[in-house]
Every structure is written in C-alpha cells, then in structure tokens.
Design a protein around this motif. Sequence first.
Motif, mmCIF file in Angstrom:
data_model
loop_
_atom_site.group_PDB
_atom_site.id
_atom_site.type_symbol
_atom_site.label_atom_id
_atom_site.label_comp_id
_atom_site.label_asym_id
_atom_site.label_seq_id
_atom_site.Cartn_x
_atom_site.Cartn_y
_atom_site.Cartn_z
ATOM 1 N N ASN A 1 -2.982 -3.377 -9.474
ATOM 2 C CA ASN A 1 -1.852 -4.187 -8.927
ATOM 3 C C ASN A 1 -2.329 -4.797 -7.528
ATOM 4 O O ASN A 1 -1.680 -4.936 -6.799
ATOM 5 N N ARG A 2 -3.465 -4.565 -7.129
ATOM 6 C CA ARG A 2 -4.007 -4.697 -5.622
ATOM 7 C C ARG A 2 -5.789 -4.661 -5.657
ATOM 8 O O ARG A 2 -6.110 -3.870 -6.403
ATOM 9 N N ALA B 1 -15.458 2.848 -7.640
ATOM 10 C CA ALA B 1 -15.596 1.803 -8.426
ATOM 11 C C ALA B 1 -15.162 0.478 -7.475
ATOM 12 O O ALA B 1 -15.806 -0.344 -7.947
ATOM 13 N N PHE B 2 -14.375 0.828 -6.598
ATOM 14 C CA PHE B 2 -14.351 -0.650 -5.707
ATOM 15 C C PHE B 2 -15.340 -1.046 -4.971
ATOM 16 O O PHE B 2 -15.851 -2.121 -4.988
ATOM 17 N N THR C 1 -2.118 2.127 0.062
ATOM 18 C CA THR C 1 -1.230 2.986 0.148
ATOM 19 C C THR C 1 0.241 2.579 0.682
ATOM 20 O O THR C 1 0.290 1.478 1.036
ATOM 21 N N THR C 2 0.984 3.283 0.464
ATOM 22 C CA THR C 2 2.459 2.915 0.809
ATOM 23 C C THR C 2 3.081 3.292 2.385
ATOM 24 O O THR C 2 3.725 2.646 3.045
ATOM 25 N N GLY C 3 1.889 4.064 2.875
ATOM 26 C CA GLY C 3 2.270 4.331 4.298
ATOM 27 C C GLY C 3 1.337 3.882 5.305
ATOM 28 O O GLY C 3 0.532 2.868 4.848
ATOM 29 N N GLU C 4 1.138 4.450 6.342
ATOM 30 C CA GLU C 4 0.039 3.913 7.311
ATOM 31 C C GLU C 4 -1.159 4.586 6.872
ATOM 32 O O GLU C 4 -2.305 3.700 6.843
ATOM 33 N N ARG D 1 0.088 -1.337 1.333
ATOM 34 C CA ARG D 1 -0.736 -2.030 2.436
ATOM 35 C C ARG D 1 -1.910 -1.253 2.458
ATOM 36 O O ARG D 1 -2.449 -0.316 1.710
ATOM 37 N N GLU D 2 -2.794 -1.661 3.503
ATOM 38 C CA GLU D 2 -4.197 -0.907 3.640
ATOM 39 C C GLU D 2 -4.184 0.405 4.538
ATOM 40 O O GLU D 2 -3.559 0.137 5.420
#
Length: 309
Positions: free
Chosen positions: A188-189, A145-146, A283-286, A274-275
């Motif tokens: 939300n992003r 979709a993105f 994502t919340t992590g790396e 972050r990305e």
Amino acid sequence: MRCTKCKGTASIELRRHHSAFCKPHYLEFFDRQVERAIRRHKMFAPDDHILVGVSGGKDSLTLWDYLLRNEYNCTGLHIHLGIGDYSDNSFDRTASFAREREASLITVDLAESYGMGVPELSNALRRVPCSGCGLSKRYILNKEAFDRGFDVVAMGHNLDDEAATLMGNVLHWEVGSLARQQPALPSNRDTLIKRVKPLYTMTEREVAANAILRGIDYVEEECPNSVGARSIVYKNALDDIEAKSPGTKHGFVSTFLDRIRPVMETSQEDFDLRECTICGQATTGEVCAFCRMWQQARAKKEKSSKTHG
Ligand code: AMP
Ligand code: FES
Ligand code: ZN
Ligand code: ZN
C-alpha cells in the motif's frame, strides 16, 4: 489403504479431504492446492520477481522448491540470526539446497549487518528473543526486496501457522493484526512490498510429507527459543481439535478470510503512513519499530559495557 485416484497403495491419508494418495498422486495434489492458492489470491504473475524468505525448514524449502520447479523468477533470502548451532545448521541446509539447484541465494547476517544476533539483541532489550527476531525478519525481507527491486516477498507460513496466529489474534482481540492477516498482503506504499503465503492452505503435516517425498533435506530441529512459546500452545490445542474434527483448522482460517475479514476491512484504521526518519521505510510514527528497537538495544548494550568495564 488405497490411493483415491489410482487404487494403488497409498502413502498418506488426508482425513480432512476424505482421501488417501500414493506418492505421485500426493505430489500432484499438493502442487495443485498451492497453485490454486496462488491464483485465487493473485499472489504473483508469471514474470514477477519473487524474493523467498528461506529459513532452511520444511516450509520455506518446500515453497522455494515449488517456485523453482514451476520456473518462477525467484531468489532466496536467508537471514542468519546468530542462534548458535540452530542458525549454523539452518544456513548450511539453505546453502546446500541452493547449490544443488543452482538457485540464487542472498544471505544477511544479523550480527554483521546490524551489530547483534538474536540472543544478544534479546539480552540488551530484556525481551523474549522471538519478538525482536520476528520484527527483524519481516523488516529485512521487506527492505532487501525494496532495495533490490523485487515485486513480491513470499513466505512459507502453513495452515497450522495461520490457524495459530488467528487463534492468538482472536483470543486477545488484536483487531489491527486481524485486519492485516491475509494470504496476500498488498503493497500500500512504495516501500512496503507485497507479501504472500502460498502454502497457507496446507497443514504442517502435509508440507512435511511433500518435503520428505521430494527428498528435500531440511532442518528438523525447532528454534531453541520456541520452547514454551504461545504459538506452540495454540498449535497443540488446534491439533487436539483437528484430531476429533478433521478440517477444523482449514474451516477456521478460510471462513475468517472469506466472511469475517472483508467486514473488518472497512473498520480498519486508515493509518497515516510516512517515511521513517532513519531508514525511509513506511511507518505510522517518526521512527519505525525496527529502528526504534535497534536504537534501544545499542544504547543498552553500550551502557552495560560501560558499567561492566
Ligand atoms: P517462522 O516465523 O519461523 O515460522 O517462519 C515463517 C516464515 O518466515 C518462513 O516460512 C520463512 O519464509 C520466513 N523465515 C523464517 N526464518 C527465516 C530466516 N532465518 N531467513 C529468511 N526467512 C525466514
Ligand atoms: Fe526467531 Fe527463534 S527463530 S527466536
Ligand atoms: Zn495414486
Ligand atoms: Zn526505520
């Protein structure tokens, strides 16, 4: 049994609504309920470009059929999961549905695009198939979709799905999942596309009745991996309660959405998104959970192919 509206012979009784309907009045009722859910949660505007996740089952084909009949700008996305005949049949039904209605369909083959189908992925990870499968479906629907510029992703979850998920989330106090359980999950992003469930007020039986009365040719068989799944245990328990007390499933989900979830929203952790360093998705992590899973699966597959010659 007589139709509540026209007093003609009824085709279906809806105990939770204290009504019964003939075919035309049932189809009218069904569409009105779906339309109400879409409007109430502002799921999409008339000119939004909608990507529909289509499995070939009754729910997603009913949803796609509804959107096409109501002239929404929508495209189907089918993910071929590589689960033997079940996946081949699911793809065939989806493709013939699209062909008959001249609807546009995108297909992603998990094995072709990512190197393994669901059974192989589950073997490599030594995890139940459904976990990698569910994560892959959500990720791929969002990513496609993105990448392709859709405004919203629509999924076919029905009231039974939502009630079973809610029951699981409550029994295990999955606070994060509870806070995110809603019929329209906003974006939300940039990379997180809005996700909506227009059929969330309709039971599995009601959706099946709509599909049959509209002559939709859907895959009846369940995924072979769903045997013994926890969600089925919850669905059976809820069916027993619903039989004795019609309307329970709807009350459970709607009261949660109207009264409980709004209170939770304030306590929802404000995730620092972050990305993903690999794919760029939020994502919340790396590295996001999807990329981490595939890294592990590929590493394990490589290791086992070396040890087995
Ligand atoms: P499930 O998790 O199988 O109950 O499916 C829930 C929703 O996810 C369906 O109603 C579809 O919208 C979507 N979905 C499930 N399987 C697929 C698939 N193979 N390809 C695309 N979307 C899917
Ligand atoms: Fe994903 Fe069954 S559909 S494991
Ligand atoms: Zn009638
Ligand atoms: Zn990633």
